[in-house]
Design a protein around this motif. Sequence first.
Motif, PDB file in Angstrom:
ATOM      1  N   GLN A   1       1.229  -0.923  -0.177  1.00  6.74           N
ATOM      2  CA  GLN A   1      -0.402  -0.184   0.223  1.00  6.74           C
ATOM      3  C   GLN A   1       0.721   0.814   0.348  1.00  6.74           C
ATOM      4  N   SER A   2       0.128   2.163  -0.766  1.00  5.13           N
ATOM      5  CA  SER A   2       1.846   3.287  -1.206  1.00  5.13           C
ATOM      6  C   SER A   2       1.030   4.285   0.560  1.00  5.13           C
ATOM      7  N   HIS A   3       1.725   4.647   1.209  1.00  4.79           N
ATOM      8  CA  HIS A   3       1.967   5.662   2.478  1.00  4.79           C
ATOM      9  C   HIS A   3       2.761   6.494   1.879  1.00  4.79           C
ATOM     10  N   GLN A   4       1.808   7.525   2.063  1.00  3.75           N
ATOM     11  CA  GLN A   4       2.610   8.975   1.894  1.00  3.75           C
ATOM     12  C   GLN A   4       2.828   9.378   3.216  1.00  3.75           C
ATOM     13  N   LEU A   5       1.523  10.191   3.404  1.00 10.02           N
ATOM     14  CA  LEU A   5       1.176  11.437   4.142  1.00 10.02           C
ATOM     15  C   LEU A   5       2.613  11.285   5.934  1.00 10.02           C
ATOM     16  N   THR A   6       3.197  12.381   5.992  1.00  8.28           N
ATOM     17  CA  THR A   6       4.071  12.115   7.113  1.00  8.28           C
ATOM     18  C   THR A   6       3.825  12.659   8.339  1.00  8.28           C
ATOM     19  N   ASP A   7       3.251  13.311   8.419  1.00  7.32           N
ATOM     20  CA  ASP A   7       1.710  14.310   9.175  1.00  7.32           C
ATOM     21  C   ASP A   7       1.141  15.376   8.517  1.00  7.32           C
ATOM     22  N   GLU A   8       0.501  15.478   9.586  1.00  2.40           N
ATOM     23  CA  GLU A   8      -0.106  16.792   9.021  1.00  2.40           C
ATOM     24  C   GLU A   8       0.013  18.478  10.480  1.00  2.40           C
ATOM     25  N   HIS A   9       1.119  18.204  10.533  1.00  2.00           N
ATOM     26  CA  HIS A   9       1.712  19.474  11.414  1.00  2.00           C
ATOM     27  C   HIS A   9       0.591  20.696  11.099  1.00  2.00           C
ATOM     28  N   ALA A  10       0.580  20.832  12.068  1.00  2.00           N
ATOM     29  CA  ALA A  10      -0.368  22.503  11.993  1.00  2.00           C
ATOM     30  C   ALA A  10       1.570  23.396  12.836  1.00  2.00           C
TER      31      ALA A  10
ATOM     32  N   LEU B   1       5.301   2.719   9.363  1.00  2.35           N
ATOM     33  CA  LEU B   1       6.435   2.519   9.182  1.00  2.35           C
ATOM     34  C   LEU B   1       7.674   1.388   9.349  1.00  2.35           C
ATOM     35  N   LEU B   2       7.117   0.600  10.788  1.00  4.44           N
ATOM     36  CA  LEU B   2       7.340  -0.955  10.781  1.00  4.44           C
ATOM     37  C   LEU B   2       6.742  -2.246  10.486  1.00  4.44           C
ATOM     38  N   ASP B   3       5.460  -1.827   9.312  1.00  2.76           N
ATOM     39  CA  ASP B   3       4.949  -2.631   8.399  1.00  2.76           C
ATOM     40  C   ASP B   3       5.511  -2.530   7.267  1.00  2.76           C
ATOM     41  N   ARG B   4       5.608  -3.865   6.345  1.00  2.90           N
ATOM     42  CA  ARG B   4       6.897  -4.001   5.569  1.00  2.90           C
ATOM     43  C   ARG B   4       5.251  -3.784   4.282  1.00  2.90           C
ATOM     44  N   ARG B   5       4.000  -3.887   4.381  1.00  3.41           N
ATOM     45  CA  ARG B   5       3.699  -3.804   2.967  1.00  3.41           C
ATOM     46  C   ARG B   5       3.755  -2.767   2.773  1.00  3.41           C
ATOM     47  N   TYR B   6       3.967  -1.501   4.396  1.00  4.34           N
ATOM     48  CA  TYR B   6       3.979  -0.296   3.506  1.00  4.34           C
ATOM     49  C   TYR B   6       4.645   0.526   3.218  1.00  4.34           C
ATOM     50  N   GLY B   7       5.991  -0.396   2.973  1.00  2.97           N
ATOM     51  CA  GLY B   7       7.214  -0.165   1.812  1.00  2.97           C
ATOM     52  C   GLY B   7       7.937   0.772   2.687  1.00  2.97           C
ATOM     53  N   TYR B   8       8.145   0.503   3.602  1.00  6.71           N
ATOM     54  CA  TYR B   8       8.810   1.776   4.330  1.00  6.71           C
ATOM     55  C   TYR B   8      10.652   1.818   4.705  1.00  6.71           C
ATOM     56  N   SER B   9      11.262   2.174   3.361  1.00  6.98           N
ATOM     57  CA  SER B   9      13.032   1.938   3.770  1.00  6.98           C
ATOM     58  C   SER B   9      13.167   2.646   4.991  1.00  6.98           C
ATOM     59  N   HIS B  10      14.190   1.954   5.371  1.00  4.99           N
ATOM     60  CA  HIS B  10      15.189   2.504   6.944  1.00  4.99           C
ATOM     61  C   HIS B  10      15.983   3.986   6.832  1.00  4.99           C
ATOM     62  N   GLU B  11      16.201   4.284   5.193  1.00  3.98           N
ATOM     63  CA  GLU B  11      16.529   5.447   5.151  1.00  3.98           C
ATOM     64  C   GLU B  11      15.100   6.777   4.935  1.00  3.98           C
ATOM     65  N   ARG B  12      13.722   6.293   4.450  1.00  6.85           N
ATOM     66  CA  ARG B  12      12.278   6.470   4.363  1.00  6.85           C
ATOM     67  C   ARG B  12      12.138   6.925   6.143  1.00  6.85           C
ATOM     68  N   ILE B  13      12.131   5.936   7.119  1.00  9.93           N
ATOM     69  CA  ILE B  13      11.960   6.152   7.969  1.00  9.93           C
ATOM     70  C   ILE B  13      13.176   7.320   9.370  1.00  9.93           C
TER      71      ILE B  13
END
Length: 239
Positions: free
Chosen positions: A81-90, A181-193
């Motif tokens: 699953q593509s997951h992109q959103l980092t956060d919704e910081h105000a 971040l730790l669910d491999r289905r979302y495909g986050y590499s160490h670099e992106r974490i």
Amino acid sequence: MKFIFNCIRFVFRLIWRLIWGLIWSVALSFLVLVGVFYFTTSTETGAEGLSQALRTTVTQVDQFLTHQGLSTGFQTNEGIQSHQLTDEHATTGARWDQPSATIYIDTNNETFRSAYQEAIDSWNQTGAFTFQIINDKDKADIVAAEMNDGNVSAAGEAESQTNLLTKRFTHVTVRLNSYYLLDRRYGYSHERIVNTAAHELGHAIGLDHNEEESVMQSAGSFYSIQPIDIQAVKDLYQS
Ligand SMILES: [Zn+2]
């Protein structure tokens, strides 16, 4: 000659039967599992419940294989699953008094610990802001923690307390969301974490989102700390 021929035929038949036996066992076990999940975990009935049970089975079997070190990279329908959103910081408009803060790393997860460590090192190397790691959580300006929350769509968050008169932070808690971040289905590499950790620490410094080539992009976590980010910190702490 005929004897040898018969022997070979016998061996082939044996192999053939073994393979079919194996396929039947696997197929039967799979169907039994689907049935079990249908009656135990599915929240829907009928076709929807069945497809839910099917997905549960595929995920469970895949997780089991992964756990056994037999992963084939097999993906379920949900796939990566593509997951992109980092956060919704105000925007906070706040910062620390000096371009430095103490930080306590509040997670035992090794991936997150090393990601925070690398992100802290990267920020410190810029010379624009200095994080000092301390071992006393109560005395730390910033607490770098984790969360596991599928109800939010963000990979992380930064929660700040600000003295509204002086516009200075009094405390910031950043969190990395293990749900994505730790669910491999979302495909986050160490670099992106690591980039996500550097992004949340950017908020803890006082930076807002920046949709240029920046670690502060609100989605993607594809960039590490860029020159534009270092300049933003310098500008913020100039006055
Ligand atoms: Zn953000």
